[in-house]
Design an enzyme around this catalytic site. Sequence first.
Site, PDB file in Angstrom:
ATOM      1  N   ARG A 129      45.749  50.779  28.325  1.00  0.00           N
ATOM      2  CA  ARG A 129      45.621  51.702  29.464  1.00  0.00           C
ATOM      3  C   ARG A 129      44.187  51.882  29.976  1.00  0.00           C
ATOM      4  NH1 ARG A 129      49.065  54.201  26.088  1.00  0.00           N
ATOM      5  NH2 ARG A 129      51.255  54.055  26.679  1.00  0.00           N
ATOM      6  N   LYS A 151      39.043  46.720  43.436  1.00  0.00           N
ATOM      7  CA  LYS A 151      40.408  46.178  43.513  1.00  0.00           C
ATOM      8  C   LYS A 151      40.535  45.057  42.486  1.00  0.00           C
ATOM      9  CE  LYS A 151      41.770  46.981  48.304  1.00  0.00           C
ATOM     10  NZ  LYS A 151      42.157  46.335  49.563  1.00  0.00           N
ATOM     11  N   GLU A 193      32.005  36.283  54.954  1.00  0.00           N
ATOM     12  CA  GLU A 193      32.093  37.707  54.630  1.00  0.00           C
ATOM     13  C   GLU A 193      30.737  38.387  54.842  1.00  0.00           C
ATOM     14  OE1 GLU A 193      35.029  39.008  53.995  1.00  0.00           O
ATOM     15  OE2 GLU A 193      36.260  37.452  53.059  1.00  0.00           O
ATOM     16  N   LYS A 235      29.594  47.257  51.945  1.00  0.00           N
ATOM     17  CA  LYS A 235      30.897  47.441  51.320  1.00  0.00           C
ATOM     18  C   LYS A 235      30.928  48.755  50.541  1.00  0.00           C
ATOM     19  CE  LYS A 235      34.856  45.607  49.072  1.00  0.00           C
ATOM     20  NZ  LYS A 235      35.629  44.500  48.558  1.00  0.00           N
ATOM     21  N   GLU A 245      41.940  53.307  50.263  1.00  0.00           N
ATOM     22  CA  GLU A 245      42.562  52.905  51.513  1.00  0.00           C
ATOM     23  C   GLU A 245      43.539  53.950  52.025  1.00  0.00           C
ATOM     24  OE1 GLU A 245      44.088  48.935  50.905  1.00  0.00           O
ATOM     25  OE2 GLU A 245      42.385  48.123  51.991  1.00  0.00           O
ATOM     26  N   ARG A 250      38.627  51.965  55.213  1.00  0.00           N
ATOM     27  CA  ARG A 250      38.451  50.731  54.451  1.00  0.00           C
ATOM     28  C   ARG A 250      39.015  49.516  55.199  1.00  0.00           C
ATOM     29  NH1 ARG A 250      38.419  50.065  47.836  1.00  0.00           N
ATOM     30  NH2 ARG A 250      38.191  47.812  47.852  1.00  0.00           N
ATOM     31  N   ASN A 254      38.640  44.421  56.895  1.00  0.00           N
ATOM     32  CA  ASN A 254      39.591  43.362  57.217  1.00  0.00           C
ATOM     33  C   ASN A 254      39.369  42.755  58.598  1.00  0.00           C
ATOM     34  OD1 ASN A 254      41.022  43.091  54.867  1.00  0.00           O
ATOM     35  ND2 ASN A 254      42.324  44.844  55.318  1.00  0.00           N
ATOM     36  N   HIS A 257      40.674  39.377  59.430  1.00  0.00           N
ATOM     37  CA  HIS A 257      41.562  39.006  58.327  1.00  0.00           C
ATOM     38  C   HIS A 257      43.041  38.917  58.695  1.00  0.00           C
ATOM     39  CE1 HIS A 257      38.022  39.294  55.870  1.00  0.00           C
ATOM     40  NE2 HIS A 257      38.696  39.066  54.756  1.00  0.00           N
ATOM     41  N   HIS A 261      44.682  35.643  57.453  1.00  0.00           N
ATOM     42  CA  HIS A 261      45.826  35.544  56.544  1.00  0.00           C
ATOM     43  C   HIS A 261      46.921  34.668  57.156  1.00  0.00           C
ATOM     44  CE1 HIS A 261      44.394  39.563  54.664  1.00  0.00           C
ATOM     45  NE2 HIS A 261      43.824  38.527  54.078  1.00  0.00           N
ATOM     46  N   HIS A 274      39.294  30.723  52.030  1.00  0.00           N
ATOM     47  CA  HIS A 274      39.437  32.040  52.637  1.00  0.00           C
ATOM     48  C   HIS A 274      38.359  32.318  53.701  1.00  0.00           C
ATOM     49  CE1 HIS A 274      40.332  36.251  53.060  1.00  0.00           C
ATOM     50  NE2 HIS A 274      39.103  36.568  52.698  1.00  0.00           N
TER      51      HIS A 274
HETATM   52  N1  LIG Z   1      39.068  42.312  44.608  1.00  0.00           N
HETATM   53  C1  LIG Z   1      38.694  42.207  45.861  1.00  0.00           C
HETATM   54  O1  LIG Z   1      38.335  43.187  46.522  1.00  0.00           O
HETATM   55  C2  LIG Z   1      38.691  40.852  46.489  1.00  0.00           C
HETATM   56  C3  LIG Z   1      38.039  40.663  47.718  1.00  0.00           C
HETATM   57  C4  LIG Z   1      37.982  39.369  48.240  1.00  0.00           C
HETATM   58  C5  LIG Z   1      38.562  38.312  47.545  1.00  0.00           C
HETATM   59  N2  LIG Z   1      39.197  38.544  46.353  1.00  0.00           N
HETATM   60  C6  LIG Z   1      39.796  37.442  45.587  1.00  0.00           C
HETATM   61  O2  LIG Z   1      38.751  36.556  45.195  1.00  0.00           O
HETATM   62  C7  LIG Z   1      39.300  35.261  44.992  1.00  0.00           C
HETATM   63  C8  LIG Z   1      38.375  34.251  45.618  1.00  0.00           C
HETATM   64  O3  LIG Z   1      37.115  34.339  44.999  1.00  0.00           O
HETATM   65  P1  LIG Z   1      36.080  33.124  45.015  1.00  0.00           P
HETATM   66  O4  LIG Z   1      35.912  32.640  46.385  1.00  0.00           O
HETATM   67  O5  LIG Z   1      34.896  33.559  44.241  1.00  0.00           O
HETATM   68  O6  LIG Z   1      36.911  31.978  44.290  1.00  0.00           O
HETATM   69  P2  LIG Z   1      36.940  31.409  42.801  1.00  0.00           P
HETATM   70  O7  LIG Z   1      36.796  32.456  41.795  1.00  0.00           O
HETATM   71  O8  LIG Z   1      38.139  30.547  42.743  1.00  0.00           O
HETATM   72  O9  LIG Z   1      35.634  30.487  42.768  1.00  0.00           O
HETATM   73  C9  LIG Z   1      35.526  29.399  43.673  1.00  0.00           C
HETATM   74  C10 LIG Z   1      35.228  28.092  42.930  1.00  0.00           C
HETATM   75  O10 LIG Z   1      33.893  28.112  42.442  1.00  0.00           O
HETATM   76  C11 LIG Z   1      33.855  27.779  41.048  1.00  0.00           C
HETATM   77  N3  LIG Z   1      32.666  28.483  40.551  1.00  0.00           N
HETATM   78  C12 LIG Z   1      32.512  29.804  40.343  1.00  0.00           C
HETATM   79  N4  LIG Z   1      31.215  30.088  40.093  1.00  0.00           N
HETATM   80  C13 LIG Z   1      30.552  28.912  40.130  1.00  0.00           C
HETATM   81  C14 LIG Z   1      29.187  28.550  39.962  1.00  0.00           C
HETATM   82  N5  LIG Z   1      28.240  29.473  39.776  1.00  0.00           N
HETATM   83  N6  LIG Z   1      28.869  27.241  40.041  1.00  0.00           N
HETATM   84  C15 LIG Z   1      29.820  26.302  40.297  1.00  0.00           C
HETATM   85  N7  LIG Z   1      31.112  26.585  40.484  1.00  0.00           N
HETATM   86  C16 LIG Z   1      31.475  27.879  40.412  1.00  0.00           C
HETATM   87  C17 LIG Z   1      35.188  28.191  40.534  1.00  0.00           C
HETATM   88  O11 LIG Z   1      35.534  27.438  39.388  1.00  0.00           O
HETATM   89  C18 LIG Z   1      36.102  27.857  41.704  1.00  0.00           C
HETATM   90  O12 LIG Z   1      36.435  26.502  41.676  1.00  0.00           O
HETATM   91  C19 LIG Z   1      40.691  35.293  45.599  1.00  0.00           C
HETATM   92  O13 LIG Z   1      41.643  35.309  44.566  1.00  0.00           O
HETATM   93  C20 LIG Z   1      40.740  36.595  46.375  1.00  0.00           C
HETATM   94  O14 LIG Z   1      42.033  37.164  46.420  1.00  0.00           O
HETATM   95  C21 LIG Z   1      39.264  39.789  45.825  1.00  0.00           C
HETATM   96 ZN   LIG Z   2      37.997  38.341  52.888  1.00  0.00          ZN
END
Ligand SMILES: NC(=O)c1ccc[n+]([C@@H]2O[C@H](COP(=O)([O-])OP(=O)(O)OC[C@H]3O[C@@H](n4cnc5c(N)ncnc54)[C@H](O)[C@@H]3O)[C@@H](O)[C@H]2O)c1
Ligand SMILES: [Zn+2]
Length: 372
Positions: A129, A151, A193, A235, A245, A250, A254, A257, A261, A274
Amino acid sequence: MASPSIEVALGERSYPIWITTSQADGSNPVDFASSFQDSVGSCSHAVLIHDAAIADTVANQVERVLAGMNIRVTNIQVPSGETSKSVAQLETIWNTMLGSGTDRQSVVVAVGGGVVGDLAGFAAASFTRGLRFVQVPTTLLSMVDSSVGGKTGINLPGGKNMVGSFWQPQMVWIDTQTLSTLPDRDFISGMAEVIKYGVIEDAEFFSWLKDNTGSLAERNPDALRHAITRSCESKARVVAEDERETSGRRAILNYGHTFAHAIEATAGYGVCLHGEAVAIGMQMAARLGIDMELCPPSLLEEQTAVLEAAKLPLVWKEADPDQMLPVMARDKKVAHGKLRFILPNRIGDVSLVGDVPAEKVIRAIEACRSMN
Ligand SMILES: NC(=O)c1ccc[n+]([C@@H]2O[C@H](COP(=O)([O-])OP(=O)(O)OC[C@H]3O[C@@H](n4cnc5c(N)ncnc54)[C@H](O)[C@@H]3O)[C@@H](O)[C@H]2O)c1
Ligand SMILES: [Zn+2]
């Protein structure tokens, strides 16, 4: 002890974001160990959850620092990629936590991009928890977006981010040096972003971006720290006003977005990144804003120039309103069947606009099939 770059103000859930650059000799102007101690407090066991791509680099360094603090480390490697945000991967993590004696005093440390941050964050939120949690984001997107705001969650086969929780970390630690190994395409995608924050609520930062996309593309550490700081501040301000939200504030995060999407869904997930979809979505939103007479055409020109300088895509040849509109109609921003969008008023200011006529949405989509 230096003061943190940013304090995310959420009452008793407030936490610091440290933004720094480690030096060639491995030293860092801001010491990870003391920042960790300061924000987390006493800790004898850490569950280090990391992306396979940075196992031998960042994850290894973090593990050594934790071990040097006499913290027992349970190391869990997660395969790279979105498919790891799954029930199966979460179950593996829960079971490894159970098998390694993880208890309420343990701390989860997430090292990786948004995938690992969301997954590890949800593991922290749910195991016994709720465990304390530290984010060490290693992609530009995770530094400026997913690691801030609390999130966490995973995907279901039928829907992205369908299961999760709001769970704030104890601290976020950002070392821009970790970006040196990030592939260009991921880096550029994260820039969408960054630019978004300028358009939605920081005109001064947008103007700085006009002159500095080149230094950012070269991953100049000073430029990176500035851009990441301004983005996280943006942010953090928005999240502090509307943590869960509920007020609608918040939703400005988006911007672009709703279109993005729909682009991601109709292109097929994984075809475009993305941030690439967000850049095209921002162009569609700006065109829609102009059509709705909310903003001047010069806004689109300014936005185009900055996105283009960052080498982001601006058009999508296959954009098909017939396929995109039904996806948008299912989007969370639909109220009582009417399409709602975050649209720009001017650089640095956007609003949530309801009751947007479908024909204008169609025009905005069609206008982004080519550059003219
Ligand atoms: N929680 C939130 O508020 C929020 C907001 C936006 C996006 N997200 C989520 O984030 C995810 C996308 O995140 P992302 O773009 O970081 O993708 P990711 O975590 O998949 O990383 C992108 C790629 O980079 C590689 N990588 C990571 N760090 C590296 C480094 N330093 N050197 C070399 N390679 C590296 C990873 O292995 C992957 O192949 C999605 O699942 C999305 O839903 C969440
Ligand atoms: Zn985004």
